[in-house]
Design a protein around this motif. Structure first.
Motif, PDB file in Angstrom:
ATOM      1  N   LYS A 254      -2.445   4.394  12.853  1.00 46.57           N
ATOM      2  CA  LYS A 254      -1.864   3.222  13.511  1.00 46.57           C
ATOM      3  C   LYS A 254      -0.703   2.725  12.649  1.00 46.57           C
ATOM      4  N   THR A 255       0.258   2.065  13.320  1.00 49.80           N
ATOM      5  CA  THR A 255       1.412   1.513  12.587  1.00 49.80           C
ATOM      6  C   THR A 255       0.941   0.755  11.350  1.00 49.80           C
ATOM      7  N   GLY A 256       1.554   1.032  10.228  1.00 48.36           N
ATOM      8  CA  GLY A 256       1.200   0.318   8.999  1.00 48.36           C
ATOM      9  C   GLY A 256       0.224   1.088   8.121  1.00 48.36           C
ATOM     10  N   ASP A 257      -0.408   2.142   8.671  1.00 50.03           N
ATOM     11  CA  ASP A 257      -1.431   2.860   7.907  1.00 50.03           C
ATOM     12  C   ASP A 257      -0.868   3.619   6.709  1.00 50.03           C
ATOM     13  N   THR A 258       0.439   3.941   6.744  1.00 52.82           N
ATOM     14  CA  THR A 258       1.012   4.652   5.593  1.00 52.82           C
ATOM     15  C   THR A 258       1.854   3.713   4.730  1.00 52.82           C
ATOM     16  N   GLU A 259       1.675   2.412   4.936  1.00 53.42           N
ATOM     17  CA  GLU A 259       2.371   1.394   4.153  1.00 53.42           C
ATOM     18  C   GLU A 259       2.193   1.652   2.652  1.00 53.42           C
ATOM     19  N   ARG A 260       3.305   1.644   1.928  1.00 55.59           N
ATOM     20  CA  ARG A 260       3.328   1.783   0.469  1.00 55.59           C
ATOM     21  C   ARG A 260       2.927   3.167  -0.045  1.00 55.59           C
ATOM     22  N   LEU A 261       2.567   4.104   0.861  1.00 57.17           N
ATOM     23  CA  LEU A 261       2.235   5.463   0.413  1.00 57.17           C
ATOM     24  C   LEU A 261       3.394   6.062  -0.382  1.00 57.17           C
ATOM     25  N   VAL A 262       4.620   5.827   0.087  1.00 57.92           N
ATOM     26  CA  VAL A 262       5.804   6.408  -0.557  1.00 57.92           C
ATOM     27  C   VAL A 262       5.996   5.896  -1.993  1.00 57.92           C
ATOM     28  N   ASN A 263       5.431   4.729  -2.294  1.00 60.83           N
ATOM     29  CA  ASN A 263       5.555   4.189  -3.653  1.00 60.83           C
ATOM     30  C   ASN A 263       4.635   4.880  -4.655  1.00 60.83           C
ATOM     31  N   ARG A 264       3.546   5.442  -4.169  1.00 62.24           N
ATOM     32  CA  ARG A 264       2.492   5.905  -5.071  1.00 62.24           C
ATOM     33  C   ARG A 264       2.962   6.953  -6.086  1.00 62.24           C
ATOM     34  N   PRO A 265       3.750   7.972  -5.673  1.00 67.42           N
ATOM     35  CA  PRO A 265       4.163   8.983  -6.660  1.00 67.42           C
ATOM     36  C   PRO A 265       4.920   8.394  -7.848  1.00 67.42           C
ATOM     37  N   LEU A 266       5.632   7.276  -7.629  1.00 64.99           N
ATOM     38  CA  LEU A 266       6.427   6.691  -8.712  1.00 64.99           C
ATOM     39  C   LEU A 266       5.562   6.130  -9.837  1.00 64.99           C
ATOM     40  N   SER A 267       4.268   5.997  -9.604  1.00 67.86           N
ATOM     41  CA  SER A 267       3.401   5.530 -10.690  1.00 67.86           C
ATOM     42  C   SER A 267       3.110   6.641 -11.694  1.00 67.86           C
ATOM     43  N   VAL A 268       3.537   7.865 -11.372  1.00 70.64           N
ATOM     44  CA  VAL A 268       3.392   8.973 -12.330  1.00 70.64           C
ATOM     45  C   VAL A 268       4.623   8.988 -13.238  1.00 70.64           C
ATOM     46  N   LYS A 269       4.383   9.012 -14.549  1.00 70.10           N
ATOM     47  CA  LYS A 269       5.493   9.014 -15.505  1.00 70.10           C
ATOM     48  C   LYS A 269       6.388  10.232 -15.257  1.00 70.10           C
ATOM     49  N   GLY A 270       7.671  10.009 -15.170  1.00 67.81           N
ATOM     50  CA  GLY A 270       8.606  11.118 -14.969  1.00 67.81           C
ATOM     51  C   GLY A 270       9.102  11.210 -13.548  1.00 67.81           C
ATOM     52  N   ILE A 271       8.270  10.846 -12.577  1.00 67.31           N
ATOM     53  CA  ILE A 271       8.721  10.915 -11.184  1.00 67.31           C
ATOM     54  C   ILE A 271       9.648   9.744 -10.900  1.00 67.31           C
ATOM     55  N   LYS A 272      10.878  10.077 -10.486  1.00 70.73           N
ATOM     56  CA  LYS A 272      11.851   9.010 -10.271  1.00 70.73           C
ATOM     57  C   LYS A 272      12.351   8.930  -8.834  1.00 70.73           C
TER      58      LYS A 272
END
Ligand SMILES: [Mn+2]
Length: 339
Positions: A254-272
């Motif tokens: 449903k709309t909103g279910d992938t909210e903030r998913l795109v931010n998650r990889p940036l919490s890994v050191k090195g991923i920019k």
């Protein structure tokens, strides 16, 4: 005391327009986020207290996760009430555009807004606003449209009209557009705005829980699945997450279910640089986040017919998912060659 930042000429023009009308329509971008809905409701409530017949019309359905913001508030959803929304827009005397910079961001409402001859006002913090507005209150340096609306209220002398509901709506928009004051908010005044809002007795823990820390089980499982099975990382720097129609169906998307998913990889050191592609019924939705010098707004405008901010942008691709992925890899090669 907050410093005055809004251009006096634009503010005077806005006040003259508002003084001269009774019916006002407030619009925001499609797929309204916390900032879009929060700023729309807050400004609408203030205008109603000024005696105006103000209506919020949002282009499409509000995500369930944001419905708490609009509890007890009557707004119109264009995609569900096209006739009614059309009549309201055709009969309005003033249109205010909140949290978007260009009339093609409002989905099916674009044509109605374009063909309306009433004055249009832009109040927004995205870069490169369209020139089709009679009044332009554009502040890309600010955290959010909600912060801008609050400053507009203060600079207009309407502060006494603010109540707990208005303050809560504004607070939610600032919180969601800054990841709870973690980005786009590195200047002292944004905290002065938050402090002001606290004085209206808002329930901050509840607003935080509802806006920043509440998901459905389907959403939690879809995001976990996406990170585990559908993410690829290039050179430990660039992350790509791709969800196709089958993935979405499997988890009752449903709309909103992938909210903030795109931010998650940036919490890994090195991923920019993080990119998320979602197969929609009509196109491939693309969103990007980045850190440091890496700018994603130009990537989204150049390749994906979109735009946004330096560290957060989005766009669309009209083609197959495979073509979108192959374009992404071409961009990666291009970037690697350039550095
Ligand atoms: Mn915003």
């Amino acid at each position: 005391m907050l410093e005055r930042i809004i251009d006096n000429g634009e503010l005077t023009k806005l006040h003259a327009l508002i003084d001269g009308v009774s019916r006002i329509v407030i619009t925001c971008h499609k797929k309204p986020d916390g900032d879009a809905i929060g700023s729309s409701l807050a400004l609408c409530m203030v205008l109603r207290k000024l005696g105006k017949n103000a209506t919020v019309i949002i282009p499409d359905q509000l995500a369930a996760s944001l419905s708490f913001v609009a509890e007890n508030f009557d707004y119109v959803t264009f995609s569900r009430n096209e006739v009614m929304a059309g009549n309201i827009i055709r009969n309005t005397q003033l249109i205010i555009a909140l949290d978007y910079n260009c009339l093609d961001r409002v989905g099916g409402m674009t044509q109605l807004l374009l063909s309306s001859s009433v004055p249009k006002v832009l109040i927004d913090h995205h870069l490169n606003p369209d020139k089709c507005f009679e009044v332009m209150i554009s502040h890309p340096e600010l955290s959010s449209t909600c912060e801008l609306v609050y400053r507009l209220i203060v600079e207009s002398g309407w502060q006494s009209l603010v109540d707990k509901d208005i303050a809560s709506s504004i607070f939610v928009g600032i919180m969601t557009d800054t990841g709870n004051l973690s980005f786009s908010s590195s200047y002292p005044e944004v905290y002065e705005v938050m402090a002001d809002l606290m004085r209206y007795g808002i329930d901050k823990p509840r607003l935080y829980k509802m806006a920043m820390d509440t998901v459905s089980l389907d959403s939690l499982l879809l995001q976990s699945y996406a990170l585990l099975n559908k993410m690829t990382v290039t050179d430990n720097e660039y992350a790509l997450i791709v969800l196709d129609k089958n993935d979405l169906e499997k988890f009752n998307y449903k709309t909103g279910d992938t909210e903030r998913l795109v931010n998650r990889p940036l919490s890994v050191k090195g991923i920019k640089w993080s990119t998320f592609m979602r197969e929609d019924s009509t196109c491939i939705k693309v969103s990007m986040r980045s850190e440091g010098d890496f700018a994603v707004d130009t990537l989204c405008s150049t390749y994906f017919n979109g735009g946004g901010h330096k560290h957060a942008a989005a766009g669309e691709f009209s083609g197959t998912l495979e073509e979108a992925i192959s374009l992404y890899h071409n961009i990666v090669e291009h970037i690697k060659k350039d550095r």
